[in-house]
Design an enzyme around this catalytic site. Structure first.
Site: not given
Length: 444
Positions: A259, A353, A387
């Protein structure tokens, strides 16, 4: 700490209701091979015998994490003609997953509160304990005494790994040193908007021979409470600290981030020449959210447009379209000039994601590298993965609280596909790091 079980002699865990114990005359037994204790990222073989021929049974796995959150999974099986089950060969007929999935009971563990994520903060002194129970018949909510049960202790540090809190200069984090004299590849490990220092991936990397620094950059100790103004010199200080460790293979180190941590490792590799291998998991090709300063350079933070957020059930939001496109004219100063890097990149993409448009960001990054004649990259893409791609066997997290959004955020992915992606990805991460860090030693 975890001590590897080297033979089947320790495979039977003798506690009430567990392996080789009898319930009121029942003769079923459940056990794990090669043993009841292992590293969290290691597979085990679940076996049951003493059942009736073709008996239908429900297998249930459960654990409670450090915060008291409970996770469980259920799968329906049928014994063979000898009254035996071997999850490496026996298919699940229904439940949380179907088909022959030796570790399905583990990766399908689902939180009782659907908005919780599995947390392991104490990686050094206690494992996560997964209890596996066998019940007669097929039931989505099995009750009563199990026919047999066993417990798997899943540890995060192998024998001999040392955990050392780091508070040197400005650096705040935790260092994990493998046993032995080394030298070992050095790796900096970072997470994203969760803040603090996340240790589980770093401790597992150290258990596989990487001297790893789990690095905090906000929300920890005396670090800032946010990441809206970061300076890359802080990360350069961490790189030099790791490089100077007597057991680290030089001259360069690696970096892995997920991230926000993903775009940070790309910036580190671009501007800090001693970062030789960068793994960006669900990251962006631009500096995101806050400004990043390095000497006389400032990369502004790529902005977001909250009007593009979509509200789902239970106040969960899908923010996958809120981050602006780095290639729009007004955002071009945010783009990380990856073509300046001499190190190597691994872009990891979950195609479902729901946090960022990771596929687009990776595509743009690779196009920029190609346009500049660079071939120092690899990409791994996983359909139906979200994600939060973690080390293998971490339970799939559908949604959880997001620090910046102030609400639960949808992470994306489908449980089975996401979990199998993690199983595929974890050894490839280690291979990539070894490829670009261990070869330094042979070139000296």
């Amino acid at each position: 700490m975890f001590v590897a079980a080297g033979s089947l002699a320790v495979r039977f865990l003798r506690i009430p209701g567990c392996s080789r114990c009898r319930w009121a005359g029942m003769s079923a037994s459940a056990w794990l091979e090669p043993g009841a204790k292992c590293l969290f990222d290691e597979p085990v073989r679940v076996r049951v015998n003493g059942l009736s021929a073709l008996q239908q049974v429900t297998l249930k796995a459960s654990l409670t994490d450090e915060k008291g959150e409970t996770f469980s999974s259920v799968a329906f099986y049928q014994a063979d003609k000898r009254g035996e089950l071997d999850l490496s060969r026996s298919p699940s007929l229904d439940g949380y997953y179907t088909g022959t999935e030796p570790m399905g009971l583990f990766w399908s563990l689902t939180p009782a509160n659907p908005l919780k994520r599995l947390v392991k903060k104490d990686v050094a002194t206690s494992p996560l304990r997964v209890r596996i129970e066998v019940f007669d018949g097929h039931s989505g909510d099995p009750q009563g005494l199990p026919l047999a049960a066993c417990v798997n202790e899943r540890w995060f540090m192998s024998k001999g790994v040392t955990r050392i809190p780091v508070r040197k200069g400005r650096i705040r984090g935790v260092l994990f040193v493998p046993p032995g004299n080394g030298p070992f590849p050095g790796v900096i490990d970072m997470y994203g908007s969760v803040g603090g220092v996340v240790e589980h991936r770093a401790s597992l990397l150290a258990s596989h021979g990487f001297l790893t620094l789990a690095l905090g950059y906000f929300g920890f100790d005396d670090l800032p409470n946010h990441f809206l103004n970061l300076d890359l010199e802080y990360f350069e200080e961490a790189v030099n600290f790791l490089r100077q460790h007597s057991k680290v293979t030089g001259p360069g180190v690696g970096a892995i981030g997920i991230s926000k941590g993903g775009d940070l490792v790309l910036s580190m590799t671009t501007f800090i020449p001693h970062v030789r291998a960068a793994i960006s998991i669900g990251g962006c090709n631009a500096n995101t959210l806050g400004n990043l300063h390095y000497r006389n350079i400032t990369l502004p933070g790529l902005g977001i447009s909250l009007d593009r957020a979509r509200f789902l059930e239970s106040n969960i939001i899908d923010i996958s379209e809120t981050t602006n496109n780095p290639r729009d004219e007004e955002n071009k100063d945010c783009i990380i000039p990856l073509e300046k890097a001499e190190g190597h990149f691994l872009f990891v993409v979950g195609e479902d994601d729901k946090n960022w448009n990771t596929s687009l960001f990776a595509q743009q990054a690779i196009e920029r590298l190609k346009e500049n004649g660079k071939e120092n990259y690899e990409i791994l893409t996983y359909p139906k993965a979200g994600h939060l791609l973690e080390p293998c066997y971490f339970p799939f997290c559908y949604a959880s609280f997001h620090q910046l959004a102030g609400l639960p955020v949808l992470w994306g992915g489908e449980m089975k596909e996401h979990s199998l992606a993690q199983i595929d990805l974890w050894p490839k991460i280690q291979m990539f790091l070894r490829k670009h860090l261990e070869k330094q030693q042979s070139q000296l």
